[in-house]
Design a protein around this motif. Structure first.
Motif, PDB file in Angstrom:
ATOM      1  N   THR A  19     -26.794   8.266 -41.052  1.00 57.93           N
ATOM      2  CA  THR A  19     -28.138   7.977 -40.280  1.00 57.93           C
ATOM      3  C   THR A  19     -29.022   7.246 -41.486  1.00 57.93           C
ATOM      4  OG1 THR A  19     -27.724  10.096 -39.267  1.00 57.93           O
ATOM      5  CG2 THR A  19     -29.881   9.232 -39.282  1.00 57.93           C
ATOM      6  N   PRO A  20     -29.671   6.264 -41.138  1.00 56.30           N
ATOM      7  CA  PRO A  20     -30.607   5.557 -41.801  1.00 56.30           C
ATOM      8  C   PRO A  20     -31.642   6.247 -42.132  1.00 56.30           C
ATOM      9  CG  PRO A  20     -29.984   4.130 -40.017  1.00 56.30           C
ATOM     10  CD  PRO A  20     -29.151   5.478 -39.822  1.00 56.30           C
ATOM     11  N   SER A  21     -32.242   6.364 -43.248  1.00 55.97           N
ATOM     12  CA  SER A  21     -33.557   6.863 -43.810  1.00 55.97           C
ATOM     13  C   SER A  21     -34.832   6.570 -42.992  1.00 55.97           C
ATOM     14  CB  SER A  21     -33.755   6.904 -45.267  1.00 55.97           C
ATOM     15  OG  SER A  21     -34.056   5.706 -45.838  1.00 55.97           O
ATOM     16  N   ASN A  22     -35.788   7.138 -42.900  1.00 56.35           N
ATOM     17  CA  ASN A  22     -37.154   6.585 -42.615  1.00 56.35           C
ATOM     18  C   ASN A  22     -37.589   5.171 -43.047  1.00 56.35           C
ATOM     19  OD1 ASN A  22     -37.249   8.464 -40.433  1.00 56.35           O
ATOM     20  ND2 ASN A  22     -38.662   9.849 -41.730  1.00 56.35           N
ATOM     21  N   PHE A  23     -37.531   5.255 -44.413  1.00 57.93           N
ATOM     22  CA  PHE A  23     -37.712   4.200 -45.303  1.00 57.93           C
ATOM     23  C   PHE A  23     -37.100   2.935 -44.942  1.00 57.93           C
ATOM     24  CE2 PHE A  23     -37.220   1.419 -49.151  1.00 57.93           C
ATOM     25  CZ  PHE A  23     -38.111   1.124 -49.121  1.00 57.93           C
ATOM     26  N   GLN A  24     -35.554   3.135 -44.651  1.00 61.56           N
ATOM     27  CA  GLN A  24     -34.865   1.971 -44.196  1.00 61.56           C
ATOM     28  C   GLN A  24     -35.238   1.500 -42.798  1.00 61.56           C
ATOM     29  OE1 GLN A  24     -31.048   4.279 -44.846  1.00 61.56           O
ATOM     30  NE2 GLN A  24     -30.453   2.957 -46.414  1.00 61.56           N
ATOM     31  N   LYS A  25     -35.466   2.338 -42.200  1.00 56.14           N
ATOM     32  CA  LYS A  25     -35.875   1.990 -40.773  1.00 56.14           C
ATOM     33  C   LYS A  25     -37.289   1.162 -40.756  1.00 56.14           C
ATOM     34  CE  LYS A  25     -34.250   6.124 -38.344  1.00 56.14           C
ATOM     35  NZ  LYS A  25     -34.362   7.235 -37.394  1.00 56.14           N
ATOM     36  N   ILE A  26     -38.188   1.623 -41.742  1.00 53.54           N
ATOM     37  CA  ILE A  26     -39.771   0.854 -41.859  1.00 53.54           C
ATOM     38  C   ILE A  26     -39.118  -0.568 -42.394  1.00 53.54           C
ATOM     39  CG2 ILE A  26     -41.652   0.499 -43.105  1.00 53.54           C
ATOM     40  CD1 ILE A  26     -41.702   3.937 -42.937  1.00 53.54           C
ATOM     41  N   VAL A  27     -38.479  -0.573 -43.332  1.00 51.75           N
ATOM     42  CA  VAL A  27     -37.963  -2.147 -44.111  1.00 51.75           C
ATOM     43  C   VAL A  27     -37.572  -2.780 -43.041  1.00 51.75           C
ATOM     44  CG1 VAL A  27     -36.624  -3.033 -45.774  1.00 51.75           C
ATOM     45  CG2 VAL A  27     -38.018  -1.000 -46.336  1.00 51.75           C
ATOM     46  N   ALA A  28     -36.702  -2.209 -42.052  1.00 51.04           N
ATOM     47  CA  ALA A  28     -35.817  -3.164 -41.066  1.00 51.04           C
ATOM     48  C   ALA A  28     -36.796  -3.728 -39.912  1.00 51.04           C
ATOM     49  CB  ALA A  28     -34.829  -2.142 -40.394  1.00 51.04           C
ATOM     50  N   GLU A  29     -37.602  -2.715 -39.638  1.00 55.27           N
ATOM     51  CA  GLU A  29     -38.759  -3.326 -38.579  1.00 55.27           C
ATOM     52  C   GLU A  29     -39.628  -4.419 -39.378  1.00 55.27           C
ATOM     53  OE1 GLU A  29     -39.597  -2.424 -35.264  1.00 55.27           O
ATOM     54  OE2 GLU A  29     -37.489  -1.825 -35.481  1.00 55.27           O
ATOM     55  N   PHE A  30     -39.967  -4.267 -40.685  1.00 57.47           N
ATOM     56  CA  PHE A  30     -40.999  -5.169 -41.210  1.00 57.47           C
ATOM     57  C   PHE A  30     -40.180  -6.488 -41.228  1.00 57.47           C
ATOM     58  CE2 PHE A  30     -42.259  -7.146 -45.148  1.00 57.47           C
ATOM     59  CZ  PHE A  30     -43.368  -7.484 -44.964  1.00 57.47           C
ATOM     60  N   ILE A  31     -38.971  -6.442 -41.873  1.00 57.08           N
ATOM     61  CA  ILE A  31     -38.206  -7.754 -41.772  1.00 57.08           C
ATOM     62  C   ILE A  31     -37.974  -8.132 -40.609  1.00 57.08           C
ATOM     63  CG2 ILE A  31     -36.123  -8.503 -42.772  1.00 57.08           C
ATOM     64  CD1 ILE A  31     -36.190  -6.431 -45.125  1.00 57.08           C
ATOM     65  N   GLY A  32     -37.619  -7.496 -39.759  1.00 60.21           N
ATOM     66  CA  GLY A  32     -37.196  -7.945 -38.370  1.00 60.21           C
ATOM     67  C   GLY A  32     -38.382  -8.813 -37.623  1.00 60.21           C
ATOM     68  N   THR A  33     -39.428  -8.068 -37.773  1.00 62.93           N
ATOM     69  CA  THR A  33     -40.705  -8.568 -37.341  1.00 62.93           C
ATOM     70  C   THR A  33     -41.179 -10.018 -37.855  1.00 62.93           C
ATOM     71  OG1 THR A  33     -41.374  -6.400 -36.614  1.00 62.93           O
ATOM     72  CG2 THR A  33     -43.026  -8.041 -36.553  1.00 62.93           C
ATOM     73  N   TYR A  34     -40.946  -9.657 -39.410  1.00 58.47           N
ATOM     74  CA  TYR A  34     -41.363 -11.052 -40.037  1.00 58.47           C
ATOM     75  C   TYR A  34     -40.366 -12.282 -39.485  1.00 58.47           C
ATOM     76  CZ  TYR A  34     -42.132 -14.331 -44.056  1.00 58.47           C
ATOM     77  OH  TYR A  34     -42.313 -15.125 -44.979  1.00 58.47           O
ATOM     78  N   ILE A  35     -39.152 -12.167 -39.540  1.00 58.39           N
ATOM     79  CA  ILE A  35     -38.332 -13.002 -39.205  1.00 58.39           C
ATOM     80  C   ILE A  35     -38.602 -13.751 -37.818  1.00 58.39           C
ATOM     81  CG2 ILE A  35     -35.840 -13.692 -38.723  1.00 58.39           C
ATOM     82  CD1 ILE A  35     -35.001 -11.812 -40.759  1.00 58.39           C
ATOM     83  N   LEU A  36     -38.894 -12.681 -36.935  1.00 57.99           N
ATOM     84  CA  LEU A  36     -39.077 -13.094 -35.381  1.00 57.99           C
ATOM     85  C   LEU A  36     -40.512 -13.813 -35.483  1.00 57.99           C
ATOM     86  CD1 LEU A  36     -38.627 -12.891 -32.453  1.00 57.99           C
ATOM     87  CD2 LEU A  36     -40.100 -10.749 -32.473  1.00 57.99           C
ATOM     88  N   ILE A  37     -41.430 -13.656 -35.954  1.00 60.01           N
ATOM     89  CA  ILE A  37     -42.933 -14.261 -35.854  1.00 60.01           C
ATOM     90  C   ILE A  37     -42.562 -15.883 -36.721  1.00 60.01           C
ATOM     91  CG2 ILE A  37     -45.297 -14.144 -36.321  1.00 60.01           C
ATOM     92  CD1 ILE A  37     -43.991 -12.182 -34.179  1.00 60.01           C
ATOM     93  N   PHE A  38     -42.050 -15.470 -37.801  1.00 57.07           N
ATOM     94  CA  PHE A  38     -42.119 -16.780 -38.696  1.00 57.07           C
ATOM     95  C   PHE A  38     -40.923 -17.789 -38.079  1.00 57.07           C
ATOM     96  CE2 PHE A  38     -39.746 -19.305 -41.672  1.00 57.07           C
ATOM     97  CZ  PHE A  38     -40.754 -19.933 -42.845  1.00 57.07           C
ATOM     98  N   LEU A  39     -39.869 -17.517 -37.293  1.00 52.90           N
ATOM     99  CA  LEU A  39     -39.170 -18.587 -36.849  1.00 52.90           C
ATOM    100  C   LEU A  39     -39.741 -18.885 -35.526  1.00 52.90           C
ATOM    101  CD1 LEU A  39     -35.664 -17.661 -37.967  1.00 52.90           C
ATOM    102  CD2 LEU A  39     -37.074 -19.470 -38.622  1.00 52.90           C
ATOM    103  N   GLY A  40     -40.077 -17.901 -34.706  1.00 53.93           N
ATOM    104  CA  GLY A  40     -40.768 -18.204 -33.273  1.00 53.93           C
ATOM    105  C   GLY A  40     -42.230 -18.890 -33.396  1.00 53.93           C
TER     106      GLY A  40
END
Length: 258
Positions: A19-40
């Motif tokens: 099970t991912p830790s809360n820190f890993q989830k936060i980092v994943a959401e941060f990176i995923g949103t960054y990639i989505l907004i940067f490329l879109g």
């Protein structure tokens, strides 16, 4: 009995450790949103110099979201959108206690992505191309309605392919990416097709343009909430789990549907 306990303990331990830790989830959401907004949003900026047309921009948005879902969905659930996070929590599919940290990471990711685009394109005025605004003759009410509807469509798709135990989870990323793609194609020329408060918040903060920002924060949240409410009518209860499975779910911090 002792042998049975010994055999079951390693499997239970592996499940708990996976099970991912809360820190890993936060980092994943941060990176995923960054990639989505940067490329879109990057596609919208490129369109000023090399025409991609609304179809090309929509394809970029759809494909990048699909890729991000398959890359990070198993870590954080791949929300990348405060409206999605809030709607899932309201539907009891996500813990409310985790909502603030998810929303904050999404807003920060979108803001940093917008700041990166400002630096790379070296022209603050070019950021107007990624600001979600509506132009006359579209009124505030019409823009609010557009954003409500396309956010409803996106969240309704998410609800169907990710929160219903009857759905096939394999193609979920394709379905969600396709929903975003067609929404951008239809509503992009009218409102910018935000569907995501973070997507509107980041560019607005970096560009310092806050006109009508409230529309692109309120409408996506309301549309997503409405979608989860409507889909709840279509959902059927999950078959009763065994006591052992419930204990595993509880230990992993997962919610067990009645």
């Amino acid at each position: 009995m002792e042998e049975g306990k010994a055999n079951s303990t390693p499997e239970f331990t592996i499940q708990a450790q996976s099970t991912p830790s809360n820190f890993q989830k936060i980092v994943a959401e941060f990176i995923g949103t960054y990639i989505l907004i940067f490329l879109g949003c990057g596609a919208a900026l490129v369109n000023k110099a090399q025409p991609l047309t609304i179809v090309g921009i929509a394809i970029v948005w759809g494909l990048v979201l699909m890729a991000a879902i398959y890359t990070l969905g198993h870590i954080s659930g791949a929300h990348f959108n405060p409206a999605v996070t809030i709607a899932l929590a309201a539907a009891h599919k996500f813990p409310w206690i985790h909502v603030p940290m998810f929303v904050l990471s999404q807003l920060l990711g979108a803001t940093l992505a917008s700041l990166t685009l400002r630096v790379l394109f070296n022209d603050q005025h070019s950021l107007r191309a990624i600001i979600t605004v509506h132009s006359p003759p579209t009124t505030d009410l019409e823009a609010l309605t557009w954003e409500f509807i396309i956010s409803f469509v996106l969240m309704f798709t998410i609800s169907g392919v990710t929160t219903d135990h009857r759905a096939s989870k394999g193609p979920s990323g394709v379905a969600i990416g396709a929903a975003l793609l067609v929404n951008v194609m239809v509503a992009g020329p009218i409102t910018g097709a935000s569907m995501n408060p973070a997507r509107s918040f980041g560019p607005a903060i970096v560009a310092g343009i806050y006109s009508k920002l409230w529309i692109f924060i309120v409408a996506p949240v309301l549309g997503a909430l409405a979608a989860t409410m409507v889909y709840s009518v279509l959902r059927v209860p999950m078959p009763e789990k065994s006591e052992g499975t419930k204990r595993v779910y509880n230990h992993l911090g997962l919610q067990v549907e009645p």
